[in-house]
Write a protein that holds these residues in place. Structure first.
Motif, PDB file in Angstrom:
ATOM      1  N   ARG A 117      40.593  45.993  40.098  1.00 18.77           N
ATOM      2  CA  ARG A 117      39.425  45.110  40.129  1.00 18.77           C
ATOM      3  C   ARG A 117      38.800  44.908  38.743  1.00 18.77           C
ATOM      4  NH1 ARG A 117      41.521  44.709  44.249  1.00 18.77           N
ATOM      5  NH2 ARG A 117      40.666  44.687  46.370  1.00 18.77           N
ATOM      6  N   GLN A 118      39.109  45.761  37.793  1.00 14.35           N
ATOM      7  CA  GLN A 118      38.504  45.663  36.468  1.00 14.35           C
ATOM      8  C   GLN A 118      39.576  45.447  35.413  1.00 14.35           C
ATOM      9  OE1 GLN A 118      35.160  45.597  35.829  1.00 14.35           O
ATOM     10  NE2 GLN A 118      34.889  45.677  38.066  1.00 14.35           N
ATOM     11  N   PHE A 119      39.238  44.619  34.423  1.00 11.97           N
ATOM     12  CA  PHE A 119      40.150  44.304  33.327  1.00 11.97           C
ATOM     13  C   PHE A 119      39.386  44.497  32.018  1.00 11.97           C
ATOM     14  CE2 PHE A 119      41.233  42.105  37.166  1.00 11.97           C
ATOM     15  CZ  PHE A 119      42.592  42.312  37.293  1.00 11.97           C
ATOM     16  N   PRO A 120      39.218  45.745  31.585  1.00 14.73           N
ATOM     17  CA  PRO A 120      38.317  46.053  30.466  1.00 14.73           C
ATOM     18  C   PRO A 120      38.718  45.421  29.140  1.00 14.73           C
ATOM     19  CG  PRO A 120      39.610  47.977  31.091  1.00 14.73           C
ATOM     20  CD  PRO A 120      39.828  46.956  32.156  1.00 14.73           C
ATOM     21  N   TRP A 121      39.964  45.031  29.002  1.00 14.44           N
ATOM     22  CA  TRP A 121      40.418  44.395  27.764  1.00 14.44           C
ATOM     23  C   TRP A 121      40.122  42.898  27.735  1.00 14.44           C
ATOM     24  CZ3 TRP A 121      43.614  46.929  31.275  1.00 14.44           C
ATOM     25  CH2 TRP A 121      44.214  46.100  32.233  1.00 14.44           C
ATOM     26  N   ALA A 122      39.695  42.322  28.866  1.00 19.78           N
ATOM     27  CA  ALA A 122      39.559  40.871  28.985  1.00 19.78           C
ATOM     28  C   ALA A 122      38.108  40.435  28.837  1.00 19.78           C
ATOM     29  CB  ALA A 122      40.101  40.399  30.327  1.00 19.78           C
ATOM     30  N   GLU A 123      37.904  39.360  28.077  1.00 21.70           N
ATOM     31  CA  GLU A 123      36.591  38.737  27.938  1.00 21.70           C
ATOM     32  C   GLU A 123      36.793  37.231  27.891  1.00 21.70           C
ATOM     33  OE1 GLU A 123      32.558  38.976  25.152  1.00 21.70           O
ATOM     34  OE2 GLU A 123      34.330  40.166  24.674  1.00 21.70           O
ATOM     35  N   PHE A 124      36.000  36.500  28.673  1.00 20.74           N
ATOM     36  CA  PHE A 124      36.149  35.049  28.749  1.00 20.74           C
ATOM     37  C   PHE A 124      34.776  34.425  28.946  1.00 20.74           C
ATOM     38  CE2 PHE A 124      37.877  30.997  30.387  1.00 20.74           C
ATOM     39  CZ  PHE A 124      38.902  30.809  29.479  1.00 20.74           C
ATOM     40  N   PRO A 125      34.028  34.202  27.855  1.00 17.07           N
ATOM     41  CA  PRO A 125      32.637  33.725  27.958  1.00 17.07           C
ATOM     42  C   PRO A 125      32.536  32.216  28.190  1.00 17.07           C
ATOM     43  CG  PRO A 125      33.207  34.055  25.670  1.00 17.07           C
ATOM     44  CD  PRO A 125      34.414  34.473  26.464  1.00 17.07           C
ATOM     45  N   HIS A 126      32.982  31.781  29.354  1.00 20.08           N
ATOM     46  CA  HIS A 126      32.995  30.352  29.667  1.00 20.08           C
ATOM     47  C   HIS A 126      32.634  30.142  31.136  1.00 20.08           C
ATOM     48  CE1 HIS A 126      34.999  29.568  25.837  1.00 20.08           C
ATOM     49  NE2 HIS A 126      35.844  30.537  26.127  1.00 20.08           N
ATOM     50  N   LYS A 127      32.224  28.909  31.462  1.00 20.16           N
ATOM     51  CA  LYS A 127      32.003  28.517  32.846  1.00 20.16           C
ATOM     52  C   LYS A 127      33.341  28.098  33.445  1.00 20.16           C
ATOM     53  CE  LYS A 127      27.211  26.963  32.258  1.00 20.16           C
ATOM     54  NZ  LYS A 127      26.277  25.820  32.395  1.00 20.16           N
ATOM     55  N   VAL A 128      33.708  28.757  34.538  1.00 22.45           N
ATOM     56  CA  VAL A 128      35.044  28.604  35.101  1.00 22.45           C
ATOM     57  C   VAL A 128      34.959  28.189  36.564  1.00 22.45           C
ATOM     58  CG1 VAL A 128      37.150  29.858  35.719  1.00 22.45           C
ATOM     59  CG2 VAL A 128      36.062  30.265  33.502  1.00 22.45           C
ATOM     60  N   GLY A 129      35.720  27.166  36.915  1.00 21.42           N
ATOM     61  CA  GLY A 129      35.869  26.762  38.307  1.00 21.42           C
ATOM     62  C   GLY A 129      37.244  27.172  38.812  1.00 21.42           C
ATOM     63  N   LEU A 130      37.304  27.724  40.005  1.00 20.01           N
ATOM     64  CA  LEU A 130      38.561  28.194  40.584  1.00 20.01           C
ATOM     65  C   LEU A 130      39.183  27.118  41.468  1.00 20.01           C
ATOM     66  CD1 LEU A 130      40.615  30.458  41.353  1.00 20.01           C
ATOM     67  CD2 LEU A 130      39.041  31.050  43.223  1.00 20.01           C
ATOM     68  N   HIS A 131      40.475  26.885  41.261  1.00 17.80           N
ATOM     69  CA  HIS A 131      41.223  26.013  42.167  1.00 17.80           C
ATOM     70  C   HIS A 131      42.208  26.850  42.963  1.00 17.80           C
ATOM     71  CE1 HIS A 131      43.508  22.773  43.910  1.00 17.80           C
ATOM     72  NE2 HIS A 131      44.617  23.283  43.401  1.00 17.80           N
ATOM     73  N   ASN A 132      42.035  26.880  44.277  1.00 14.43           N
ATOM     74  CA  ASN A 132      43.010  27.496  45.175  1.00 14.43           C
ATOM     75  C   ASN A 132      43.965  26.414  45.670  1.00 14.43           C
ATOM     76  OD1 ASN A 132      42.095  30.257  45.345  1.00 14.43           O
ATOM     77  ND2 ASN A 132      40.325  29.492  46.490  1.00 14.43           N
ATOM     78  N   SER A 133      45.240  26.575  45.393  1.00 14.88           N
ATOM     79  CA  SER A 133      46.193  25.599  45.925  1.00 14.88           C
ATOM     80  C   SER A 133      46.291  25.752  47.441  1.00 14.88           C
ATOM     81  CB  SER A 133      47.571  25.798  45.288  1.00 14.88           C
ATOM     82  OG  SER A 133      48.180  26.983  45.762  1.00 14.88           O
ATOM     83  N   CYS A 134      46.752  24.704  48.098  1.00 13.31           N
ATOM     84  CA  CYS A 134      46.784  24.695  49.566  1.00 13.31           C
ATOM     85  C   CYS A 134      47.653  25.820  50.119  1.00 13.31           C
ATOM     86  CB  CYS A 134      47.298  23.350  50.064  1.00 13.31           C
ATOM     87  SG  CYS A 134      46.312  21.937  49.515  1.00 13.31           S
ATOM     88  N   GLY A 135      48.820  26.049  49.496  1.00 14.77           N
ATOM     89  CA  GLY A 135      49.723  27.082  49.982  1.00 14.77           C
ATOM     90  C   GLY A 135      49.170  28.479  49.799  1.00 14.77           C
ATOM     91  N   THR A 136      48.591  28.747  48.631  1.00 16.69           N
ATOM     92  CA  THR A 136      48.037  30.083  48.402  1.00 16.69           C
ATOM     93  C   THR A 136      46.827  30.328  49.296  1.00 16.69           C
ATOM     94  OG1 THR A 136      46.692  29.262  46.546  1.00 16.69           O
ATOM     95  CG2 THR A 136      48.819  30.244  46.002  1.00 16.69           C
ATOM     96  N   LEU A 137      46.063  29.289  49.559  1.00 10.85           N
ATOM     97  CA  LEU A 137      44.867  29.436  50.389  1.00 10.85           C
ATOM     98  C   LEU A 137      45.234  29.719  51.841  1.00 10.85           C
ATOM     99  CD1 LEU A 137      41.705  29.083  50.415  1.00 10.85           C
ATOM    100  CD2 LEU A 137      42.145  26.725  51.139  1.00 10.85           C
ATOM    101  N   ARG A 138      46.119  28.910  52.394  1.00 14.75           N
ATOM    102  CA  ARG A 138      46.351  28.965  53.845  1.00 14.75           C
ATOM    103  C   ARG A 138      47.592  29.746  54.257  1.00 14.75           C
ATOM    104  NH1 ARG A 138      43.688  24.222  52.740  1.00 14.75           N
ATOM    105  NH2 ARG A 138      41.797  23.990  54.000  1.00 14.75           N
ATOM    106  N   ARG A 139      48.539  29.955  53.365  1.00 16.90           N
ATOM    107  CA  ARG A 139      49.734  30.702  53.732  1.00 16.90           C
ATOM    108  C   ARG A 139      49.788  32.081  53.086  1.00 16.90           C
ATOM    109  NH1 ARG A 139      51.358  29.973  58.205  1.00 16.90           N
ATOM    110  NH2 ARG A 139      53.245  31.098  57.601  1.00 16.90           N
ATOM    111  N   LEU A 140      49.240  32.223  51.887  1.00 16.75           N
ATOM    112  CA  LEU A 140      49.233  33.534  51.236  1.00 16.75           C
ATOM    113  C   LEU A 140      47.903  34.256  51.400  1.00 16.75           C
ATOM    114  CD1 LEU A 140      51.158  32.777  47.900  1.00 16.75           C
ATOM    115  CD2 LEU A 140      52.063  33.433  50.146  1.00 16.75           C
ATOM    116  N   GLY A 141      46.907  33.586  51.956  1.00 12.96           N
ATOM    117  CA  GLY A 141      45.634  34.241  52.252  1.00 12.96           C
ATOM    118  C   GLY A 141      44.802  34.588  51.043  1.00 12.96           C
TER     119      GLY A 141
END
Length: 250
Positions: A117-141
């Motif tokens: 759940r944590q990625f201590p080496w990562a930093e990304f100071p930006h506004k980010v919108g998530l796109h879930n593709s249809c297959g990952t959303l409904r078939r991969l959960g």
């Protein structure tokens, strides 16, 4: 944990930095990663086009390449969806069943198998919108589809919240299709483009600087739509953010 990395053909050809980020991220998390050099396409484009029998040779090679590993991990939800649910042109023996069951998309592997759940080496100071593709959303959960009356969940957001400085913004229609749809964007180009325009406008209206996804194919389509509309959006695979990269789709 011995993990085989499956890099889809379009990522290998157009976005090799995504494959590199996936490799580095898995190694950071303690996995022994192997890249079978004989791998090619998993057969998804032929299967999507209704030419299932023509995918047999590609599917058989996929099974041979990945038969000896604990897990097969890929930075592409659509390809994993094909392997998991539609790798049916090849003989369905015990080896095929094992490969299909052990193939995971990167987000679900990190979230469900490694339970990180944590990625201590990562930093990304930006506004980010998530796109879930249809297959990952409904078939991969990956997340809760809006049509289900159940509590919210989102595996990609769980992971992204472990990155320093990131600000997650939500479009009005978060699980609406972007219009890529594999060969749909070729056979129904005007409809596909209009859907893509709606999608990037929705993200832009929410204040996103970047759109992130587990599927580069969707991001490739949306990038073209944003450029045609003159929207200053940037696009990045979730593996790159979690790995601490600052790279952006060219």
């Amino acid at each position: 944990m011995r993990v085989a990395l499956f890099v889809p053909c379009f990522i290998d050809s157009f976005f090799p930095e995504v494959g590199v980020a996936t490799l580095e991220l898995l190694e950071r998390l303690g996995c022994e990663v192997v890249y079978p050099f004989d791998q090619t396409c998993c057969g998804q484009p032929m299967g999507n086009s209704g030419c299932e029998a023509d995918a047999r040779a590609a599917e058989a090679l996929f099974v041979r390449n990945f038969a000896d590993y604990d897990y097969v991990v890929s930075p592409s939800g659509s390809c994993v969806h094909h392997v998991r649910d539609h790798l049916t042109a090849v003989e369905q023996d015990s080896t095929t069943h094992k490969v299909r069951a052990s193939t995971y998309e990167l987000v679900e592997f990190l979230h469900d198998i490694l339970q990180v759940r944590q990625f201590p080496w990562a930093e990304f100071p930006h506004k980010v919108g998530l796109h879930n593709s249809c297959g990952t959303l409904r078939r991969l959960g990956h997340a809760k589809p809006s049509e289900l009356n159940v509590p919210d969940w989102s595996k990609p957001l769980d992971l992204l919240r472990g990155v320093k400085g990131i600000e997650l913004v939500m479009p009005q229609r978060p699980d609406e299709c972007c219009g890529f749809g594999g060969t749909f964007c070729v056979t129904e180009e005007p409809v596909s483009a209009r859907m893509g325009y709606d999608k990037v406008r929705d993200h832009s209206g929410a204040g996103a600087e970047y759109i992130v996804s587990a599927d580069m194919s969707c991001l490739m389509h949306q990038k073209g739509c944003a450029e045609r509309l003159g929207l200053p959006l940037k696009f990045i695979h979730i593996a790159q953010i979690l790995n601490g990269d600052q790279g952006v789709m060219a």
